[in-house]
Design an enzyme around this catalytic site. Sequence first.
Site, PDB file in Angstrom:
ATOM      1  N   ARG A 239       1.058  -1.062  -0.069  1.00 20.01           N
ATOM      2  CA  ARG A 239      -0.088  -0.069  -0.116  1.00 20.01           C
ATOM      3  C   ARG A 239       1.075   1.380   0.161  1.00 20.01           C
ATOM      4  O   ARG A 239       2.013   1.243   0.635  1.00 20.01           O
ATOM      5  CB  ARG A 239      -0.805   0.154   1.338  1.00 20.01           C
ATOM      6  CG  ARG A 239      -2.057  -0.608   1.009  1.00 20.01           C
ATOM      7  CD  ARG A 239      -3.097   0.013   0.117  1.00 20.01           C
ATOM      8  NE  ARG A 239      -4.630  -0.632   0.247  1.00 20.01           N
ATOM      9  CZ  ARG A 239      -4.649  -1.599  -0.466  1.00 20.01           C
ATOM     10  NH1 ARG A 239      -3.977  -2.157  -1.319  1.00 20.01           N
ATOM     11  NH2 ARG A 239      -5.970  -2.296  -0.381  1.00 20.01           N
ATOM     12  N   GLU A 268      -1.928   8.188  -3.747  1.00 16.75           N
ATOM     13  CA  GLU A 268      -2.424   7.784  -5.140  1.00 16.75           C
ATOM     14  C   GLU A 268      -3.774   8.216  -5.756  1.00 16.75           C
ATOM     15  O   GLU A 268      -4.731   8.342  -4.650  1.00 16.75           O
ATOM     16  CB  GLU A 268      -2.122   6.374  -5.389  1.00 16.75           C
ATOM     17  CG  GLU A 268      -2.955   5.397  -4.479  1.00 16.75           C
ATOM     18  CD  GLU A 268      -2.692   4.140  -4.704  1.00 16.75           C
ATOM     19  OE1 GLU A 268      -1.481   3.569  -4.464  1.00 16.75           O
ATOM     20  OE2 GLU A 268      -3.730   3.281  -5.059  1.00 16.75           O
ATOM     21  N   HIS A 286      -1.749   0.540  -9.565  1.00 16.88           N
ATOM     22  CA  HIS A 286      -2.300  -0.048  -8.574  1.00 16.88           C
ATOM     23  C   HIS A 286      -3.190  -0.987  -9.163  1.00 16.88           C
ATOM     24  O   HIS A 286      -4.401  -1.342  -9.159  1.00 16.88           O
ATOM     25  CB  HIS A 286      -3.356   0.827  -7.495  1.00 16.88           C
ATOM     26  CG  HIS A 286      -3.742   0.283  -6.314  1.00 16.88           C
ATOM     27  ND1 HIS A 286      -3.870   0.693  -5.013  1.00 16.88           N
ATOM     28  CD2 HIS A 286      -3.820  -1.167  -6.020  1.00 16.88           C
ATOM     29  CE1 HIS A 286      -4.024  -0.118  -4.260  1.00 16.88           C
ATOM     30  NE2 HIS A 286      -4.069  -1.321  -4.574  1.00 16.88           N
TER      31      HIS A 286
END
Length: 329
Positions: A239, A268, A286
């Site tokens: 993460r 992000e 991601h």
Amino acid sequence: MSETRLRVAVTRRIFPELIDALRARYDVRDNQDDLPLSADELARRLGDADGALVTGGDRIDAPLLAACPRLKVVSNIAVGFNNIDLTACTEHGVAATNTPDVLNEATADHAWALLLAAARRLGEAERWLRAGRWKRWEFEALMGVELFGKTLGIVGLGRIGRAIARRAAGFSMRVLYHNRTRLAPELEGGAEYRTLDALLAEADHVIVVVPYSAATHHLIGARELALMKPTAVLVNIARGGVVDDAALIAALRAGRLFAAGLDVFENEPALDPGFLALENAVLSPHIASSTRETRAAMAQLAIRNLEDVLAGRRPPALLNPEVWERRRA
Ligand code: DGY
């Protein structure tokens, strides 16, 4: 009829055929625009829902739950659940669920894709070729670093970490791991336990795959990066926030680290623009679990979790079992 049906909110666009199937049983409100929802918009959409299918970008916290009196289940379509305040869910009697296991293999594949691409400078090589710079063959062109026979360090030997470790056998790599607590030998699968500092210093390449929490915030910062070998590749598929992005950019820029392969970033999708200028950073948005098969399996598990709770059954991936104990009591 429809007033008596339970209401389900879906916060992002998820395989329409699966959501359409839900419509046969529930009053479903989805988000066809697929734009991320603000806190206010999330509260508006979940305000009268009995259940919600949410994604990792949806913040489920105490103020939101207070605005959703009917809510019985928040079903996260992700294995990571740092977007959900579990304590607040439990206090509000809301079951929280996630999608473990079904994404292990796809996510492990992506970790390896990033490791290979960063070690062999694939992003940089492709940019170079597409820019028309390939004029002649050169013996020392775009030299990378090797993986075969080297030592891989895995920070976080959980379900995904073990899938990553299994792939290392194909590269004849020795595997070191660090977890907060050392695993039982049968779960180590031959990986050797190290403290975090020892792993960073000894491993040739490092993959980070720990859940994000206050305890893992900036687990890999300037001090930890300085322990790594200058020929090392760092991969983060955990993460954003587990790695200190500013410190990583400084290390990559200074050549204190060979390269990084990154699928997740602080803040992000507005990642630090410093990454964009770095040839030795391979970046993906991601997508580590994003294969058709895996995303379908995640959606199906999330729907199963949601429907089980709404039907009074214990769901397969319940994150706050206290809620269930309390209901039964
Ligand atoms: C997960 O499942 O946690 C992935 O990161 C997608 O959000």
